[in-house]
Design a protein around this motif. Structure first.
Motif, PDB file in Angstrom:
ATOM      1  N   CYS A   1       0.837  -1.193   0.000  1.00 53.31           N
ATOM      2  CA  CYS A   1       0.000   0.000   0.000  1.00 53.31           C
ATOM      3  C   CYS A   1       0.879   1.252   0.000  1.00 53.31           C
ATOM      4  O   CYS A   1       1.816   1.351   0.790  1.00 53.31           O
ATOM      5  CB  CYS A   1      -0.909  -0.009   1.229  1.00 53.31           C
ATOM      6  N   ILE A  33      -0.269  -5.844   1.452  1.00 57.80           N
ATOM      7  CA  ILE A  33      -1.682  -6.219   1.412  1.00 57.80           C
ATOM      8  C   ILE A  33      -1.743  -7.732   1.254  1.00 57.80           C
ATOM      9  O   ILE A  33      -1.313  -8.269   0.239  1.00 57.80           O
ATOM     10  CB  ILE A  33      -2.406  -5.510   0.262  1.00 57.80           C
ATOM     11  N   TYR A  36      -7.781  -4.346  -2.963  1.00 52.87           N
ATOM     12  CA  TYR A  36      -7.049  -3.088  -2.996  1.00 52.87           C
ATOM     13  C   TYR A  36      -7.421  -2.325  -4.259  1.00 52.87           C
ATOM     14  O   TYR A  36      -8.067  -2.864  -5.156  1.00 52.87           O
ATOM     15  CB  TYR A  36      -5.540  -3.306  -2.895  1.00 52.87           C
ATOM     16  N   TYR A  87      -3.619   1.238  -3.071  1.00 52.80           N
ATOM     17  CA  TYR A  87      -4.129   1.546  -1.742  1.00 52.80           C
ATOM     18  C   TYR A  87      -4.936   0.384  -1.191  1.00 52.80           C
ATOM     19  O   TYR A  87      -5.775  -0.189  -1.891  1.00 52.80           O
ATOM     20  CB  TYR A  87      -5.025   2.787  -1.767  1.00 52.80           C
ATOM     21  N   CYS A  88      -4.727   0.069   0.096  1.00 46.17           N
ATOM     22  CA  CYS A  88      -5.528  -0.937   0.786  1.00 46.17           C
ATOM     23  C   CYS A  88      -6.915  -0.360   1.059  1.00 46.17           C
ATOM     24  O   CYS A  88      -7.152   0.840   0.870  1.00 46.17           O
ATOM     25  CB  CYS A  88      -4.847  -1.371   2.088  1.00 46.17           C
TER      26      CYS A  88
END
Length: 72
Positions: A13, A20, A26, A45-46
């Protein structure tokens, strides 16, 4: 461009810098300086960071609460 993906455990992330884990979801998004653009830098991004940045939200569909990366 936004793409919702499922991790194979090899994705980090860009928000919180954690790996992750498989099979967590995600988001892959092309952005520049925190603003979504057509083509530039790709960020990963998570779910927690997506919710914090406003890239994801929960909605009720067919009586169930689901997480979506689509725009409202």
């Amino acid at each position: 461009m936004r793409q919702g993906c499922i991790s194979l455990g090899e994705v980090r992330c860009d928000g919180c810098q954690r790996v992750i884990p498989y099979p967590e979801r995600y988001l892959v998004i092309e952005e520049k300086d925190g603003v979504e653009v057509e083509k530039d830098e790709t960020s990963y991004y998570c779910v927690d960071c997506c919710l914090e940045k406003g890239y994801a939200h929960y909605k009720i569909e067919k009586g169930e609460t689901i997480l979506t990366f689509f725009l409202e």
